[in-house]
Design a protein around this motif. Structure first.
Motif, PDB file in Angstrom:
ATOM      1  N   SER A  52       0.840  -1.189   0.000  1.00 35.85           N
ATOM      2  CA  SER A  52       0.000   0.000   0.000  1.00 35.85           C
ATOM      3  C   SER A  52       0.878   1.243   0.000  1.00 35.85           C
ATOM      4  CB  SER A  52      -0.910   0.020   1.234  1.00 35.85           C
ATOM      5  OG  SER A  52      -1.790  -1.070   1.236  1.00 35.85           O
ATOM      6  N   PRO A  53       0.584   2.211  -0.852  1.00 35.12           N
ATOM      7  CA  PRO A  53       1.371   3.448  -0.830  1.00 35.12           C
ATOM      8  C   PRO A  53       1.289   4.135   0.532  1.00 35.12           C
ATOM      9  CG  PRO A  53       0.009   3.320  -2.807  1.00 35.12           C
ATOM     10  CD  PRO A  53      -0.447   2.220  -1.894  1.00 35.12           C
ATOM     11  N   LYS A  54       2.438   4.523   1.047  1.00 34.30           N
ATOM     12  CA  LYS A  54       2.550   5.289   2.293  1.00 34.30           C
ATOM     13  C   LYS A  54       2.090   4.507   3.518  1.00 34.30           C
ATOM     14  CE  LYS A  54       1.899   9.684  -0.130  1.00 34.30           C
ATOM     15  NZ  LYS A  54       1.121  10.940  -0.191  1.00 34.30           N
ATOM     16  N   ARG A  55       1.922   3.180   3.394  1.00 36.70           N
ATOM     17  CA  ARG A  55       1.556   2.373   4.552  1.00 36.70           C
ATOM     18  C   ARG A  55       2.356   1.081   4.518  1.00 36.70           C
ATOM     19  NH1 ARG A  55      -3.894   3.220   3.320  1.00 36.70           N
ATOM     20  NH2 ARG A  55      -4.293   0.975   3.184  1.00 36.70           N
ATOM     21  N   ASP A  56       2.645   0.570   5.687  1.00 35.79           N
ATOM     22  CA  ASP A  56       3.462  -0.635   5.784  1.00 35.79           C
ATOM     23  C   ASP A  56       2.565  -1.863   5.902  1.00 35.79           C
ATOM     24  OD1 ASP A  56       5.595  -2.336   5.992  1.00 35.79           O
ATOM     25  OD2 ASP A  56       5.901  -1.987   8.140  1.00 35.79           O
ATOM     26  N   ASP A  57       1.862  -2.190   4.806  1.00 34.49           N
ATOM     27  CA  ASP A  57       1.056  -3.399   4.803  1.00 34.49           C
ATOM     28  C   ASP A  57       0.875  -3.891   3.367  1.00 34.49           C
ATOM     29  OD1 ASP A  57      -0.677  -1.538   3.797  1.00 34.49           O
ATOM     30  OD2 ASP A  57      -2.308  -1.947   5.184  1.00 34.49           O
ATOM     31  N   LEU A  58       0.333  -5.091   3.244  1.00 32.11           N
ATOM     32  CA  LEU A  58       0.072  -5.700   1.946  1.00 32.11           C
ATOM     33  C   LEU A  58      -1.426  -5.907   1.786  1.00 32.11           C
ATOM     34  CD1 LEU A  58       2.890  -8.426   1.783  1.00 32.11           C
ATOM     35  CD2 LEU A  58       2.827  -6.243   0.569  1.00 32.11           C
ATOM     36  N   VAL A  59      -1.901  -5.718   0.558  1.00 30.91           N
ATOM     37  CA  VAL A  59      -3.325  -5.868   0.267  1.00 30.91           C
ATOM     38  C   VAL A  59      -3.492  -6.613  -1.051  1.00 30.91           C
ATOM     39  CG1 VAL A  59      -3.981  -3.762   1.503  1.00 30.91           C
ATOM     40  CG2 VAL A  59      -3.379  -3.635  -0.926  1.00 30.91           C
ATOM     41  N   PHE A  60      -4.721  -7.027  -1.330  1.00 31.88           N
ATOM     42  CA  PHE A  60      -5.037  -7.585  -2.635  1.00 31.88           C
ATOM     43  C   PHE A  60      -5.394  -6.448  -3.588  1.00 31.88           C
ATOM     44  CE2 PHE A  60      -6.297 -11.054   0.335  1.00 31.88           C
ATOM     45  CZ  PHE A  60      -5.307 -11.949  -0.039  1.00 31.88           C
ATOM     46  N   PRO A  61      -5.113  -6.607  -4.878  1.00 36.08           N
ATOM     47  CA  PRO A  61      -5.435  -5.535  -5.832  1.00 36.08           C
ATOM     48  C   PRO A  61      -6.937  -5.228  -5.821  1.00 36.08           C
ATOM     49  CG  PRO A  61      -4.025  -7.195  -6.860  1.00 36.08           C
ATOM     50  CD  PRO A  61      -4.466  -7.761  -5.546  1.00 36.08           C
ATOM     51  N   LYS A  62      -7.277  -3.968  -5.664  1.00 33.66           N
ATOM     52  CA  LYS A  62      -8.672  -3.556  -5.675  1.00 33.66           C
ATOM     53  C   LYS A  62      -8.736  -2.052  -5.890  1.00 33.66           C
ATOM     54  CE  LYS A  62      -9.453  -2.468  -0.786  1.00 33.66           C
ATOM     55  NZ  LYS A  62      -8.051  -2.087  -0.598  1.00 33.66           N
TER      56      LYS A  62
END
Length: 234
Positions: A52-62
């Motif tokens: 995620s931009p500007k955040r320290d985490d991972l997400v699924f594309p959406k």
């Protein structure tokens, strides 16, 4: 470099019940895995997440579902823009989740509410460059890692639904294999349905088309912990 820029702005954004409509996917692939020193291998499933931009985490594309596209087209577009992948999209969503954004930079509406449609995307092409490459890194993970790194409840719920779909596919594959052994090995090409193109980025398949031309998927949870397997009853 990718010749397709990422969409920006919310002029065409869809809303429903005062919620921003979002579409995304869980990209996945099957990978050969060495199980022992004797050279035995099996297939394991991996899912793709992006930073995620500007955040320290991972997400699924959406991302936002816009008014000039279908919900499946939006899911394919987001997979290309955020993760740089194309593939075969299952037309039946894994589910629909309502959630609230956790940061002001990612607000869905003033109240921060979203209604998200998530799909499963079997990746067939991974691009070297993609529109949001400067802001997002992608990472292939096994199921255990994906659960551990999923920050939000709705993401874990989507993963649970994804696993149920994959498990059902495995049962159908095993049943088809048994039928093939009992029947004559003849195939009428005209009777084999083709995947329907929904955009230049991916194809979609219905629930009755998912297994033609695909190898049997073995040992779905081979890389997950025993506790996860027990939790889902597999």
């Amino acid at each position: 470099m990718s010749s397709v820029p990422a969409r920006t702005g919310r002029q065409r954004q869809r809303y429903e019940d005062n919620l921003r409509l979002v579409s995304g996917c869980i990209p996945y692939r099957w990978r050969k895995f060495n199980t022992d020193l004797m050279g035995e291998t099996e297939e394991i499933i991996e899912v793709l997440m992006v930073s995620s931009p500007k955040r320290d985490d991972l997400v699924f594309p959406k991302g936002g579902w816009e008014d000039d596209e279908t919900v499946t087209e939006a899911a394919c577009r987001e997979a290309l823009e955020e993760a740089g992948v194309k593939g075969i999209l299952r037309e039946i969503p894994l589910g629909i989740w309502e959630f609230r954004s956790k940061s002001s930079q990612d607000l869905c509406v003033v109240e921060g509410g979203c209604r998200g449609y998530m799909f499963a995307l079997e990746v067939t092409e991974e691009l070297n460059t993609w529109p949001e490459q400067k802001n997002r890194a992608r990472q292939w993970l096994n199921i255990e890692q994906a659960f551990r790194l999923s920050r939000y409840d709705w993401m874990r719920n989507a993963l649970e639904a994804f696993l149920r779909v994959m498990a059902e596919d495995r049962k159908l594959d095993e049943k088809e294999d048994q039928n093939i052994e009992l029947e004559a090995p003849s195939i009428i090409v005209a009777d084999v349905p083709e995947c329907q193109s929904i955009s230049p980025n991916c194809y979609k398949i219905s629930s009755t088309m998912q297994h033609h031309g695909m190898p049997p998927s073995a040992n779905l949870l081979s890389c997950a912990t025993q506790e996860i397997a027990i939790h889902f009853g597999y």
